[in-house]
Write an enzyme that holds these catalytic residues in place. Structure first.
Site, PDB file in Angstrom:
ATOM      1  N   GLY A  89       4.788  -0.809   5.292  1.00 22.17           N
ATOM      2  CA  GLY A  89       3.390  -0.381   5.357  1.00 22.17           C
ATOM      3  C   GLY A  89       3.114   0.351   6.642  1.00 22.17           C
ATOM      4  N   SER A  90       2.446  -0.342   7.570  1.00 22.37           N
ATOM      5  CA  SER A  90       2.026   0.300   8.817  1.00 22.37           C
ATOM      6  C   SER A  90       3.191   0.542   9.756  1.00 22.37           C
ATOM      7  CB  SER A  90       0.997  -0.594   9.506  1.00 22.37           C
ATOM      8  OG  SER A  90       0.114  -1.142   8.554  1.00 22.37           O
ATOM      9  N   LYS A  93      -2.403   2.109  -4.846  1.00 26.12           N
ATOM     10  CA  LYS A  93      -2.924   0.740  -4.933  1.00 26.12           C
ATOM     11  C   LYS A  93      -4.285   0.721  -5.597  1.00 26.12           C
ATOM     12  CE  LYS A  93      -0.816  -0.959  -0.619  1.00 26.12           C
ATOM     13  NZ  LYS A  93       0.130  -1.986  -1.064  1.00 26.12           N
ATOM     14  N   LYS A 115      11.880 -16.863   1.464  1.00 26.82           N
ATOM     15  CA  LYS A 115      12.644 -18.118   1.493  1.00 26.82           C
ATOM     16  C   LYS A 115      12.019 -19.165   0.577  1.00 26.82           C
ATOM     17  CE  LYS A 115      15.000 -17.861   5.910  1.00 26.82           C
ATOM     18  NZ  LYS A 115      15.092 -18.356   7.294  1.00 26.82           N
ATOM     19  N   ASP A 172       4.414   3.328   2.749  1.00 23.19           N
ATOM     20  CA  ASP A 172       2.978   3.590   2.696  1.00 23.19           C
ATOM     21  C   ASP A 172       2.683   4.910   3.389  1.00 23.19           C
ATOM     22  OD1 ASP A 172       2.504   1.206   1.453  1.00 23.19           O
ATOM     23  OD2 ASP A 172       1.446   0.250   3.120  1.00 23.19           O
TER      24      ASP A 172
END
Lengths: 318, 202
Positions: free
Chosen positions: A257-258, A99, A183, A42
């Site tokens: 992302g962050s 996005k 999972k 990102d």
């Protein structure tokens, strides 16, 4: 092998030129195959995009704000500015994704016209229509969608998604939810496979009805023993060890992302996460990657059990 | 006769090349093995090498990190039959520019004296399928799958042009090295993989 066939006859995103054809499932899903074993990062600026490319990212995802800032800011989160996306496309050679809001057909149309390489219909942004995701077969540009269960993943693929990312809880720096969801998807695939192996086709049909997906796509998934498109893990990845662990659970790659640009050692961390993703099967290499970062510089992170906003639930029931 | 095919498994569509190579070996009735390789020692053990599609900047950076690129270059110069696909072709080249950005400055093997333009046909929306002729290899119709593909803009006299599409060079060969802009491993045809393996049996 994952089949790259699977076009719908009525897919208007498929364009026939004189002696070639664009927008087929093969070139859209094939694009995702080229990202495998890689890291998508990102970014919000040209500087971050350049750092990502130099670190060895396979692609960048352009946002207006990093997910943790979206969470902090509140309000409505929309697609990034067209000019920012274009500037980043002009600054890096790797593919550029952006996005759009869930169900926002025209944000997606605009991104397609800007000519991004892939569109992420994402729960990180404020949903425009939580009960109707975009019908993605009508775009020549491929889409990636989030999912936290097998049923959700297969519904998105039937809408035309060329790639899936299992959801975590974005902007938290906490990888727990991503681990839980990969999972869960793995468990559900094993269940479908064991039903198929038992020969009880009626039971497989029952599961397809439970999932609200076609028998054919569930059958294909059960036979493959994996999702029928490329599947990355996403949400809360903050360290090289986080990335390596998710790869070991059978993901094809990682979205960060962050975790990188909210840390205080972004440059090193970006490189370290790429190394750990490539060499996840060699713990000595992952240790090397982990030594490139300083835990004091990691983003603080959030307890995912105490959140007011759970982005992962957006659009999950549709 | 037994052939070991190696697929550089740093990043990209490694598995698809492993599957295509297995199918090629089966169809040719040749015993052998296909192994993903990412270390210099593993590269020393294979008879044939495939550098798969992926992101060339990523593959280049990561192979350079482990001296793998140097070992790979030595083996290829030593005559190992090698196929470079898309990003793999970029890594084989001597001189690479980007259609929009100009010079890329990325790590390269420089074993093919060609000039190459990345993202030559445009971005992903312009990725396409078409039918190609690979006539110099004796393959008449080959399904060409082009994904953000590069094209070859100049070749030295020792390079054979294998295929041209839309006035652009999309496949070349020099001795033991074949490079394609397109993705034979996604095409459903094993003809090119078979051609490569056949080179190792001669």
């Amino acid at each position: 092998m994952i089949s790259l066939a699977g076009d719908r006859d009525d897919a208007s995103g498929v364009l026939h030129d004189k002696d070639s054809v664009r927008g087929t499932a093969k070139v859209k899903r094939g694009f995702a195959h080229m990202l495998k074993n890689g890291v998508v990062m990102d970014v919000t600026t040209i500087e971050q995009a350049n750092i990502a490319e130099e670190a060895g990212a396979v692609s960048v995802m352009v946002l207006d704000k990093l997910p943790s800032d979206v969470r902090a800011a509140g309000g409505v989160a929309r697609s990034a500015s067209a000019s920012v996306i274009r500037d980043i496309m002009d600054s890096v050679t790797i593919p550029v994704m952006a996005k759009c809001r869930i169900g926002h057909v025209y944000e997606a149309r605009v991104l397609s016209e800007i000519n991004v390489d892939m569109i992420d219909e994402s729960e990180v942004l404020t949903p425009a229509d939580e009960s109707h995701h975009i019908w993605k077969w009508d775009y020549t540009t491929p889409f990636v969608n989030g999912a936290r269960s097998l049923a959700e993943a297969l519904r998105r693929i039937e809408e035309g998604a060329a790639m899936i990312r299992t959801k975590g809880e974005p902007g938290t720096g906490n990888v727990a939810e991503a681990i839980t969801h990969i999972k869960r998807v793995n468990d559900e695939i094993r269940r479908a496979k064991s039903i198929l192996d038992s020969g009880d086709k009626q039971d497989l049909m029952r599961l397809a009805r439970d999932f609200r997906v076609s028998y054919d796509i569930l059958y294909q998934t059960a036979r493959l023993g994996r999702l029928p498109v490329v599947n990355f893990a996403a949400g809360g990845v903050a360290t090289p060890a986080d990335a390596a662990y998710l790869m070991s659970l059978g993901c094809d790659g990682i979205f960060v992302g962050s975790g990188i640009f909210k840390s205080d050692d972004a440059k090193n961390r970006a490189r370290a996460v790429v190394l750990a993703t490539t060499f996840w099967d060699r713990p000595a290499k992952v240790r090397e990657a982990q030594e490139m970062i300083d835990e004091q510089q990691s983003m603080l992170g959030l307890d995912t059990t105490k959140l007011d906003l759970r982005m992962q639930e957006r659009g999950a029931d549709a | 006769m037994s052939v070991t095919v190696g697929v550089l498994s740093v990043q990209g569509d490694v598995y698809e090349n492993v599957v295509a190579s297995h199918e090629a070996l089966n169809e040719m009735n040749i015993s052998g093995d296909v192994i993903p390789v990412k270390t210099p020692s593993a590269i020393s053990d294979v008879d044939v090498m495939i550098i798969p599609g992926g992101e060339s900047t990523t593959i280049g950076l990561l192979t350079l990190a482990g001296d793998t690129l140097a070992t790979l270059g030595e083996r290829i110069r030593g005559g190992m039959p090698t196929l470079g696909v898309c990003a793999g072709l970029i890594l084989l080249a001597g001189d690479v520019t980007d259609r929009m950005l100009g010079g890329t400055g990325q790590p390269l093997l420089k074993v093919l004296d060609i000039k190459l333009e990345r993202n030559s046909f445009g971005r992903q929306r312009d990725s396409f399928e078409t039918t190609l002729s690979l006539e110099p290899l004796g393959i008449a119709d080959f399904p060409g799958v082009f994904i953000r593909a590069p094209s070859i803009t100049a070749v030295s006299p020792d390079i054979d042009v294998i295929s041209v599409y839309d006035n652009r060079i999309v496949a070349v060969r020099r001795d033991n090295i074949i490079g394609t802009s397109f993705h034979p491993e996604l095409s459903g045809s094993t003809e090119l993989h078979k051609y490569l393996i056949r080179m190792a049996t001669k």
